[in-house]
Design a protein around this motif. Structure first.
Motif, mmCIF file in Angstrom:
data_model
loop_
_atom_site.group_PDB
_atom_site.id
_atom_site.type_symbol
_atom_site.label_atom_id
_atom_site.label_comp_id
_atom_site.label_asym_id
_atom_site.label_seq_id
_atom_site.Cartn_x
_atom_site.Cartn_y
_atom_site.Cartn_z
ATOM 1 N N PHE A 148 57.688 29.209 7.398
ATOM 2 C CA PHE A 148 57.687 28.812 8.805
ATOM 3 C C PHE A 148 56.294 28.429 9.294
ATOM 4 O O PHE A 148 56.146 27.492 10.092
ATOM 5 N N LEU A 149 55.275 29.122 8.815
ATOM 6 C CA LEU A 149 53.916 28.731 9.183
ATOM 7 C C LEU A 149 53.601 27.340 8.654
ATOM 8 O O LEU A 149 52.971 26.529 9.340
ATOM 9 N N GLY B 248 52.657 21.819 9.801
ATOM 10 C CA GLY B 248 52.914 20.395 9.598
ATOM 11 C C GLY B 248 53.176 19.694 10.911
ATOM 12 O O GLY B 248 52.695 18.581 11.152
ATOM 13 N N PHE B 249 53.929 20.359 11.790
ATOM 14 C CA PHE B 249 54.176 19.811 13.127
ATOM 15 C C PHE B 249 52.870 19.692 13.906
ATOM 16 O O PHE B 249 52.582 18.651 14.518
ATOM 17 N N LEU C 96 43.123 27.591 11.781
ATOM 18 C CA LEU C 96 42.197 28.559 11.198
ATOM 19 C C LEU C 96 42.810 29.955 11.191
ATOM 20 O O LEU C 96 42.693 30.694 10.207
ATOM 21 N N SER C 97 43.488 30.323 12.270
ATOM 22 C CA SER C 97 44.136 31.638 12.344
ATOM 23 C C SER C 97 45.221 31.771 11.284
ATOM 24 O O SER C 97 45.373 32.827 10.652
ATOM 25 N N MET C 98 45.991 30.698 11.064
ATOM 26 C CA MET C 98 47.047 30.730 10.053
ATOM 27 C C MET C 98 46.467 30.892 8.651
ATOM 28 O O MET C 98 46.983 31.674 7.843
ATOM 29 N N LEU C 99 45.402 30.155 8.335
ATOM 30 C CA LEU C 99 44.769 30.270 7.021
ATOM 31 C C LEU C 99 44.288 31.693 6.777
ATOM 32 O O LEU C 99 44.504 32.273 5.705
ATOM 33 N N LEU D 220 56.844 31.622 17.415
ATOM 34 C CA LEU D 220 56.495 32.036 16.060
ATOM 35 C C LEU D 220 55.249 32.926 16.056
ATOM 36 O O LEU D 220 55.217 33.963 15.381
ATOM 37 N N VAL D 221 54.231 32.528 16.805
ATOM 38 C CA VAL D 221 52.991 33.311 16.854
ATOM 39 C C VAL D 221 53.265 34.704 17.418
ATOM 40 O O VAL D 221 52.771 35.712 16.890
#
Length: 483
Positions: free
Chosen positions: A278-279, A284-285, A400-403, A462-463
């Motif tokens: 999902f991330l 991608g979006f 950056l937070s997702m990585l 999601l977040v």
């Protein structure tokens, strides 16, 4: 010593090559030759060079868009077919890391940079001299695959030099910033080249040949950063008897095994780890929004607001300003994460990476809806520009937070998890290049952007789900860390 090295790579709790690597890293860190001990000035010079390379490579994602009308005039084809030149370049950047990343573990990262960017420069000759549209599209894909080194290996280089995500926080912010600079400045640069009668379409690619060749030469003089290679070379040079350094020298990399592991584990994670899946989809979006936004520039700023083509392309520079502000803001997120870790007994929670995103993720729907309902020319064109600027701040900050979140959550398979995250991200972004054309043609700029704004509420959800329920979700995973 060879037996000791072999034991390190086989008796590691965890999964496969990434788990073994974590143990070898601990051995490497104990060596005085490790790049992490280099001077800050030397490390930052290396990072700036490689991040500049990344900005250069990502230029092509938007310089091509500014010259699409020239492509259509020269080769023919529908708007969607011509857009394949852009989307296939992005697809190439998704494919390349699957083999270029593991290859950098054979003899080091340096010569992979030099060779791949040298090949990138040569392949651009093919795009400049393309005889038909299929040939141009194929070479764009190959250029994307070769140039993907700047996207796949720079983060690894930063980890070589600065260690874990805490020490690498600000350099990683520069990595994200440079990745957003390229698409932002690419459009006006492409417009300048396309409008110049003495240059025209071929020079969109000839410039890549010249600058790519220059980068390949410059990088020949940049020192190797892969710790295993640096430590081994230093140990041989000084004839070291340090047992830790001898272990590192004895370690061997099976590149085919590494490629198989990273690729198979990446697809396993994509199929079985909903967190990463999902991330990746929503990233991608978020990444695709840059290209969707570019599709609306003509209608919004030329048709609705009466600006020239060049002035309309210059509005894309609001992302440059915004992502620079993001870079300056990152220490705030780092401080909040550090404070949370202290309160948690010294153990970092992956979910704490989203502390600032809990607020700024709302910038996605706000900025998109703001842009949508002020882009019809009834108010100053500065209103949609500022709205786009807000998006340009929130987008890279969330990336950056997702990585960081994925690297913290999947410590034993970090390389594969990030690959599983980036592959769908780039593929969806490539699809957005075509989706944007349909949306703006059928819905108009106002409702196309409004639709994206409504969709982005899912990103907000999601977040929040990951922040509040992340620990429970990670307990269900066989690969994510549980504590």
């Amino acid at each position: 010593m060879e037996e000791k090295a072999q034991q390190l790579t086989t008796d590691v709790p965890g999964t496969g090559a990434d788990a073994a690597l974590s143990v070898l890293q601990r051995v490497e860190f104990s060596s005085a030759s490790h790049p992490i001990h280099w001077s800050p000035v030397k490390k930052w010079i290396i990072v700036v060079i490689y991040c500049s390379l990344q900005t250069f490579i990502t230029l092509t994602t938007t310089t091509y868009v500014s010259a699409e009308f020239l492509v259509q005039e020269k080769y023919g084809g529908s708007t969607q077919v011509v857009a394949l030149g852009q989307s296939m370049f992005i697809v190439g950047t998704a494919v390349g890391p699957a083999f270029l990343g593991p290859l950098s573990d054979i003899g080091g990262r340096k010569w992979i940079y030099v060779a791949s960017i040298g090949v990138y420069a040569i392949l651009n000759i093919g795009t400049a001299l393309a005889r038909n549209l299929p040939m141009l599209i194929i070479f764009q894909f190959l250029c994307g695959a070769a140039g993907s080194t700047a996207l796949s290996n720079v983060a690894g280089t930063i980890a070589d030099l600065f260690g874990d995500m805490d020490g690498a926080g600000q350099p990683m912010a520069l990595f994200v910033m440079s990745a957003n600079y390229g698409p932002s400045i690419g459009s006006p640069i492409g417009e300048l080249i396309a409008e110049n009668e003495k240059l025209g379409l071929p020079w969109i690619f000839w410039i890549n040949v010249i600058i790519g060749g220059a980068f390949a030469i410059i990088m020949c003089f940049v020192p190797e950063t892969l710790p295993r290679v640096v430590i081994s070379d230093a140990a041989r040079k000084h004839k070291s008897s340090d047992p830790n350094e001898i272990v590192v020298m004895s370690e061997r990399v099976d590149v085919l095994r590494e490629i198989r592991f990273v690729t198979s584990m990446a697809f396993r994670i994509m199929l079985t780890e909903p967190i990463v899946t999902f991330l990746g989809i929503y990233n991608g979006f978020a990444y695709g929004l840059l290209f969707l936004y570019l599709d609306g520039v003509f209608d919004v700023f030329v048709v609705n607001n009466g600006l020239s083509y060049m002035s309309a392309d210059l509005t894309y520079l609001n992302f440059v300003v915004s992502v620079t502000i993001m870079f300056l803001f990152v220490p705030v997120q780092t401080w909040l994460y550090t404070r949370d870790r202290k309160r948690n007994g010294g153990v970092g929670r992956p979910e704490a990476r989203f502390l600032t995103s809990l607020l700024f993720v709302w910038g996605f729907p706000i900025s998109l809806l703001w842009f949508a309902f002020t882009c019809d020319g009834s108010v100053s064109f500065w209103s949609p520009i500022v709205a786009g600027g807000l998006l340009g701040f929130c987008d890279p900050l969330l990336w950056l937070s997702m990585l960081n979140y994925i690297a913290d959550s999947y410590t034993n398979v970090a390389a594969s998890a990030i690959a599983a995250f980036l592959i769908p991200s780039f593929l969806i972004a490539a699809a957005c290049c075509h989706i944007g054309i349909v949306m703006f043609n059928n819905l108009g700029a106002k409702w196309a952007m409004a639709t994206l704004g409504f969709i982005s509420f899912g990103l907000v959800a999601l977040v929040y789900v990951l922040y509040f329920f992340g620990p429970r979700i990670r307990k269900w995973s066989k690969l994510a860390r549980k504590h």
